[in-house]
Design a protein around this motif. Sequence first.
Motif, PDB file in Angstrom:
ATOM      1  N   ALA A  53      26.065 -33.223 -15.043  1.00 44.23           N
ATOM      2  CA  ALA A  53      26.132 -34.689 -14.911  1.00 44.23           C
ATOM      3  C   ALA A  53      25.160 -35.329 -15.913  1.00 44.23           C
ATOM      4  O   ALA A  53      25.527 -36.271 -16.629  1.00 44.23           O
ATOM      5  N   ALA A  54      23.957 -34.807 -15.993  1.00 39.94           N
ATOM      6  CA  ALA A  54      22.959 -35.367 -16.919  1.00 39.94           C
ATOM      7  C   ALA A  54      23.418 -35.186 -18.365  1.00 39.94           C
ATOM      8  O   ALA A  54      23.339 -36.116 -19.182  1.00 39.94           O
ATOM      9  N   GLN A  55      23.928 -34.018 -18.678  1.00 39.15           N
ATOM     10  CA  GLN A  55      24.389 -33.728 -20.045  1.00 39.15           C
ATOM     11  C   GLN A  55      25.513 -34.678 -20.466  1.00 39.15           C
ATOM     12  O   GLN A  55      25.586 -35.086 -21.623  1.00 39.15           O
ATOM     13  N   MET A  56      26.371 -35.014 -19.520  1.00 37.62           N
ATOM     14  CA  MET A  56      27.518 -35.877 -19.818  1.00 37.62           C
ATOM     15  C   MET A  56      27.199 -37.353 -19.595  1.00 37.62           C
ATOM     16  O   MET A  56      28.055 -38.207 -19.816  1.00 37.62           O
ATOM     17  N   GLY A  57      26.015 -37.650 -19.100  1.00 38.77           N
ATOM     18  CA  GLY A  57      25.690 -39.039 -18.797  1.00 38.77           C
ATOM     19  C   GLY A  57      26.561 -39.585 -17.675  1.00 38.77           C
ATOM     20  O   GLY A  57      26.898 -40.772 -17.661  1.00 38.77           O
ATOM     21  N   ALA A  58      26.922 -38.728 -16.727  1.00 38.32           N
ATOM     22  CA  ALA A  58      27.791 -39.143 -15.617  1.00 38.32           C
ATOM     23  C   ALA A  58      26.961 -39.261 -14.341  1.00 38.32           C
ATOM     24  O   ALA A  58      25.982 -38.545 -14.159  1.00 38.32           O
ATOM     25  N   LYS A  59      27.387 -40.140 -13.445  1.00 35.60           N
ATOM     26  CA  LYS A  59      26.662 -40.266 -12.174  1.00 35.60           C
ATOM     27  C   LYS A  59      26.917 -39.055 -11.281  1.00 35.60           C
ATOM     28  O   LYS A  59      26.022 -38.607 -10.582  1.00 35.60           O
ATOM     29  N   TYR A  60      28.162 -38.569 -11.304  1.00 37.45           N
ATOM     30  CA  TYR A  60      28.528 -37.521 -10.355  1.00 37.45           C
ATOM     31  C   TYR A  60      29.223 -36.363 -11.066  1.00 37.45           C
ATOM     32  O   TYR A  60      29.944 -36.563 -12.047  1.00 37.45           O
ATOM     33  N   CYS A  61      29.004 -35.167 -10.514  1.00 33.74           N
ATOM     34  CA  CYS A  61      29.680 -33.977 -11.044  1.00 33.74           C
ATOM     35  C   CYS A  61      30.006 -33.042  -9.892  1.00 33.74           C
ATOM     36  O   CYS A  61      29.215 -32.905  -8.953  1.00 33.74           O
ATOM     37  N   LEU A  62      31.166 -32.416  -9.979  1.00 32.78           N
ATOM     38  CA  LEU A  62      31.575 -31.411  -8.986  1.00 32.78           C
ATOM     39  C   LEU A  62      32.049 -30.173  -9.747  1.00 32.78           C
ATOM     40  O   LEU A  62      32.850 -30.280 -10.673  1.00 32.78           O
ATOM     41  N   THR A 189      37.575 -18.246 -19.652  1.00 31.86           N
ATOM     42  CA  THR A 189      37.101 -17.440 -20.794  1.00 31.86           C
ATOM     43  C   THR A 189      37.471 -17.997 -22.169  1.00 31.86           C
ATOM     44  O   THR A 189      36.690 -17.889 -23.101  1.00 31.86           O
ATOM     45  N   TYR A 190      38.624 -18.617 -22.302  1.00 36.88           N
ATOM     46  CA  TYR A 190      39.054 -19.050 -23.643  1.00 36.88           C
ATOM     47  C   TYR A 190      38.650 -20.478 -23.986  1.00 36.88           C
ATOM     48  O   TYR A 190      39.087 -21.020 -24.993  1.00 36.88           O
ATOM     49  N   LYS A 191      37.825 -21.095 -23.152  1.00 30.16           N
ATOM     50  CA  LYS A 191      37.411 -22.474 -23.431  1.00 30.16           C
ATOM     51  C   LYS A 191      36.000 -22.465 -24.040  1.00 30.16           C
ATOM     52  O   LYS A 191      35.647 -21.499 -24.687  1.00 30.16           O
ATOM     53  N   HIS A 192      35.209 -23.497 -23.806  1.00 25.24           N
ATOM     54  CA  HIS A 192      33.943 -23.609 -24.559  1.00 25.24           C
ATOM     55  C   HIS A 192      32.728 -23.026 -23.862  1.00 25.24           C
ATOM     56  O   HIS A 192      31.674 -22.858 -24.470  1.00 25.24           O
ATOM     57  N   VAL A 193      32.840 -22.777 -22.584  1.00 22.76           N
ATOM     58  CA  VAL A 193      31.851 -21.962 -21.863  1.00 22.76           C
ATOM     59  C   VAL A 193      32.666 -20.982 -21.029  1.00 22.76           C
ATOM     60  O   VAL A 193      33.814 -21.264 -20.695  1.00 22.76           O
ATOM     61  N   ASN A 194      32.075 -19.846 -20.689  1.00 22.09           N
ATOM     62  CA  ASN A 194      32.869 -18.747 -20.149  1.00 22.09           C
ATOM     63  C   ASN A 194      32.284 -18.204 -18.850  1.00 22.09           C
ATOM     64  O   ASN A 194      31.272 -17.521 -18.863  1.00 22.09           O
ATOM     65  N   SER A 195      32.959 -18.523 -17.734  1.00 22.31           N
ATOM     66  CA  SER A 195      32.601 -17.863 -16.470  1.00 22.31           C
ATOM     67  C   SER A 195      33.820 -17.132 -15.917  1.00 22.31           C
ATOM     68  O   SER A 195      33.932 -16.921 -14.715  1.00 22.31           O
ATOM     69  N   GLY A 196      34.721 -16.762 -16.790  1.00 20.41           N
ATOM     70  CA  GLY A 196      35.954 -16.118 -16.341  1.00 20.41           C
ATOM     71  C   GLY A 196      36.941 -17.170 -15.869  1.00 20.41           C
ATOM     72  O   GLY A 196      37.955 -17.426 -16.506  1.00 20.41           O
ATOM     73  N   GLU A 197      36.606 -17.769 -14.734  1.00 24.74           N
ATOM     74  CA  GLU A 197      37.343 -18.917 -14.207  1.00 24.74           C
ATOM     75  C   GLU A 197      36.311 -19.966 -13.822  1.00 24.74           C
ATOM     76  O   GLU A 197      35.159 -19.640 -13.559  1.00 24.74           O
ATOM     77  N   GLY A 198      36.749 -21.206 -13.727  1.00 25.43           N
ATOM     78  CA  GLY A 198      35.828 -22.257 -13.281  1.00 25.43           C
ATOM     79  C   GLY A 198      36.233 -23.604 -13.846  1.00 25.43           C
ATOM     80  O   GLY A 198      36.964 -23.683 -14.840  1.00 25.43           O
ATOM     81  N   GLY A 199      35.788 -24.658 -13.177  1.00 27.24           N
ATOM     82  CA  GLY A 199      36.094 -26.004 -13.640  1.00 27.24           C
ATOM     83  C   GLY A 199      34.989 -26.971 -13.260  1.00 27.24           C
ATOM     84  O   GLY A 199      34.190 -26.699 -12.358  1.00 27.24           O
ATOM     85  N   LEU A 200      34.936 -28.082 -13.996  1.00 24.05           N
ATOM     86  CA  LEU A 200      33.949 -29.128 -13.723  1.00 24.05           C
ATOM     87  C   LEU A 200      34.663 -30.467 -13.768  1.00 24.05           C
ATOM     88  O   LEU A 200      35.612 -30.648 -14.543  1.00 24.05           O
ATOM     89  N   LEU A 201      34.184 -31.381 -12.937  1.00 22.37           N
ATOM     90  CA  LEU A 201      34.800 -32.712 -12.872  1.00 22.37           C
ATOM     91  C   LEU A 201      33.654 -33.716 -12.884  1.00 22.37           C
ATOM     92  O   LEU A 201      32.671 -33.529 -12.173  1.00 22.37           O
ATOM     93  N   VAL A 202      33.754 -34.754 -13.706  1.00 21.01           N
ATOM     94  CA  VAL A 202      32.713 -35.788 -13.725  1.00 21.01           C
ATOM     95  C   VAL A 202      33.348 -37.160 -13.517  1.00 21.01           C
ATOM     96  O   VAL A 202      34.499 -37.401 -13.907  1.00 21.01           O
ATOM     97  N   THR A 203      32.585 -38.050 -12.906  1.00 25.38           N
ATOM     98  CA  THR A 203      33.036 -39.425 -12.700  1.00 25.38           C
ATOM     99  C   THR A 203      31.831 -40.304 -12.391  1.00 25.38           C
ATOM    100  O   THR A 203      30.780 -39.797 -11.984  1.00 25.38           O
TER     101      THR A 203
END
Length: 396
Positions: A53-62, A189-203
Amino acid sequence: MTEIFTGSFTQQEPIPEEAVEAALAVLRHGRLHRYNVVPGELGETALLEQEFAAQMGAKYCLAVSSGGYALAAALRAVGVQPGDPVLTNAFTLAPVPGSIASVGARPVFVGVTEGLVVDLDDLEAKLDQARVLMLSHMRGHLCDMDRLMQMCDAAGVIVIEDCAHTMGAAWRGQLSGRQGAIGCYSCQTYKHVNSGEGGLLVTDDEELAAKATMLSGSYMLYERHLAAPGPEVFERIKYNTPNVSGRMDNLRAAILRPQLRDLDQQVSRWNERYAEIEDGLRDTPGLTIVERPEGETYVGSSIQFLLLDWSPERIAEVIHRCAARGVELKWFGGAEPTGFTSRYDSWRYADSAPLPASDRVLAGIMDMRVPLTFSLEDCRLIARIIRAEVGAVYQS
Ligand SMILES: *Cc1c(COP(=O)(O)O)cnc(C)c1O
């Protein structure tokens, strides 16, 4: 002598040592579930959310289980109901229309330009057909986000951004995923950071953040989040938001935190490689470079070029000749979906109106991954091979 490339297009870099150490610490204490913390402990997942959240300048992150899950949670959070139309890109990957189908909604496809971005004129013409746009920044190409947001705001269309390929990218200095109501990222794995699987959402929207958190399966433990709205917001929505489990776990979060700290440096390394390939391909007869717009800061984790108006047979010949020299090109114009490439008309669960101008572009899109395990010399060699083989087929 015929040059051959022997590297692997699917080999990413190893997980950094610091991340391996952090993962081992989680494995050693055994508290992998995000809500399994001892008194006073801040879990890896909660810390990841706070930092992103801090890196993206977002109030919330999940943090969630996948990029596709983040997209579906975003659709649910903004209130998309079964049967609702949702605008989305004709040029994207299957998880995007898939997320729309997963909530019982109906994709309405918007065309693609030769710049490989959503066709804003086509979008403008279709804005009255839906109240939500799932905008996929496919292969990292950002459209004129100022015009897009202006149009969508004026029409009252909510924008959800699919940033699977734009984590670390920006439009006129504003980080990708921060223009729309919700930004979604993949840590696969094929995106810009790699945890095998995973997702992030900001708003920045407290209600959307609370709903997404409940949806992800927070039970009533949302107070253990560090980048979620206050309990009073959850009070408003908690009885009406179903649990559709898709949480991130502490092991993946531990692996991701050091990688996110290195993101900017990784982006520069991708872009050095991208520039070598782009330079090497420039002025190849028959080949169209996809020029990047001025306002765009991109992440060159893959590269595309066009063989516009080439016959399918000649394109197949280029792919075959490059493959014989170790260079794996993917083609988005193929009639059958193969690997990760597919066309909007191959998603037969979704009706699609023909998009002739887009069909011409899609038929010519060549795509190649650029993993960071490639050296700059590898990139120059790959460009020489493509140049020679495109040239050979073009002149034949
Ligand atoms: C990978 C990807 C996704 C989904 O990510 P997963 O984490 O694999 O679910 C969404 N959109 C695009 C364009 C992608 O490439």
